[in-house]
Design an enzyme around this catalytic site. Structure first.
Site, short mmCIF file in Angstrom:
data_model
loop_
_atom_site.label_atom_id
_atom_site.label_comp_id
_atom_site.label_asym_id
_atom_site.label_seq_id
_atom_site.Cartn_x
_atom_site.Cartn_y
_atom_site.Cartn_z
N ALA A 190 0.75 -1.61 0.18
CA ALA A 190 0.13 -0.17 -0.21
C ALA A 190 1.23 1.05 -0.12
CB ALA A 190 -0.98 -0.38 1.41
N LYS A 191 2.26 1.08 0.35
CA LYS A 191 2.73 2.51 -0.22
C LYS A 191 2.97 2.63 -1.74
CE LYS A 191 4.37 1.40 4.55
NZ LYS A 191 3.47 2.54 5.53
N ASN A 192 3.33 4.05 -1.72
CA ASN A 192 3.55 4.75 -3.19
C ASN A 192 4.50 4.26 -3.51
OD1 ASN A 192 2.18 7.13 -1.64
ND2 ASN A 192 3.90 8.58 -1.74
#
Length: 369
Positions: A190-192
């Site tokens: 879910a990180k950039n």
């Protein structure tokens, strides 16, 4: 207002569909290579990552949590050193300190940014037993590490940037990950910049520190079976590196899209405190977090209406049961404690449509009317 299909907090499947051919092609090539531990794919990603961030070295590891742990161990601090950090962050920021036998020293946050209060951190770092500070770029807004260095005023105090949530952010034109003695990235999905599983990296301009991390990630061995320190099995997989290389080529566009989505949330200023990054910070909005009254009631309302949301974070670390031996209690860090009762994250991902975002905004405004 009628309930509609769910607007998720993040939509990883949509992100994959948008770039499926390139991602699946890279993954298949990595599988067919027969190189499943480190190797050229990881090395190429490390080179490209270091170039993007603007540092001399990047070392891929198994997770963001391990990136913090290995970066801190590679600083080679004196035993039982004090390490200053924030109580308003993810658990891994502090667990790495304890795992290495050091002592966390908490400092309250700046309520405007939710990041570490730099002035208070500087005052705390006057203690000669303090040997490091771990700053956190919470939600994607980089801590002002320039101001932190001035406030600390000691060359023997090392600074680590927890950049788990700030990939693509900038401070005065410099990329997150290049702002301290070492930085820790997370590639949690879910990180950039997210992998298809766990992954992380340590970024630094210090060649000796980078080399210590490389040794630590392979059980402390060099050459194989010759162990200089007790290290870890903490390697970034080539399969993940291959997909991360594809996503890295799109990161600037993804950050621009996140920033446009953040601007479209402005109508919520009527009922909420919105992020207010300084003009010389480029916030990358890994999370879009607002501060509101009646937060828990709002969360229940959003759940009922099919709007994804999350609490980052519902309880500060100084009040966690595993840290009771540190001697902190309720009321010690009032800003962090207040934030835990007011913050809520809203849907934020590059593929979020205007129609879905309008529904999120209308649902929140309707709750407070």
């Amino acid at each position: 207002m009628e309930k509609r299909s769910t607007v998720p907090l993040a939509d990883l499947a949509a992100a994959h569909r948008e770039n499926a051919a390139a991602l699946e092609g890279a993954a298949l090539e990595a599988l067919r290579s027969g190189r499943y531990i480190l190797g050229p794919e990881v090395a190429a990603f490390e080179t490209e990552l270091a170039s993007y961030v603007g540092v001399g070295h990047a070392v891929g590891v198994a997770s963001g949590s391990d990136a913090l742990l290995l970066a801190l161990q590679a600083l080679d601090l004196p035993p039982a050193s004090k390490v200053v950090t924030t109580p308003f962050t993810f658990f891994a920021t502090v667990s790495c300190i304890v795992r290495l036998g050091h002592r966390p020293v908490f400092v309250d946050i700046d309520p405007a940014s939710f990041n570490l209060d730099v002035g208070r951190a500087g005052e705390t770092a006057a203690d000669p037993e303090v040997r490091a500070v771990i700053g956190v770029d919470l939600y994607g807004d980089p801590l002002d590490y320039d101001a932190l260095r001035v406030a600390v005023g000691r060359s023997d105090v090392k600074i680590i940037e927890d950049a788990a949530q700030s990939f693509g952010s900038e401070l005065r034109g410099r990329k997150a990950g290049s702002l301290a003695d070492a930085a820790a990235f997370s590639f949690f999905p879910a990180k950039n910049l997210g992998a298809a599983g766990d992954g992380g990296a340590v970024a630094t301009d210090d060649p000796e520190l980078a080399d210590r991390v490389r040794i630590l990630r392979v059980h402390g061995a060099r050459p194989k079976y010759r162990h200089h320190v007790v290290g870890y099995n903490s390697r970034l997989d080539p399969l993940q590196a291959a997909m991360l290389r594809v996503k890295l080529r799109r990161i600037e566009e993804d950050v621009r899209r996140r920033r446009r989505i953040a601007e479209r949330y402005v109508p919520l200023a009527e009922v909420a405190e919105l992020p207010r990054p300084s003009s010389d910070h480029r916030h990358s909005y890994n999370y879009f977090v607002i501060s509101v009254p009646r937060r828990d009631e709002l969360a229940a309302h959003l759940n009922e209406k099919g709007v994804g949301n999350a609490l980052y974070y519902p309880e500060p670390l100084h009040l966690q049961p595993c840290f009771t031996d540190l001697g902190y209690g309720e009321g010690d860090f009032p800003e962090a404690e207040a934030a835990c009762g007011r913050v809520i994250a809203l849907p934020m991902y590059p593929q979020l449509t205007e129609a879905d975002q309008d529904y999120v905004i209308e649902t929140i405004l309707g709750f407070y009317r």
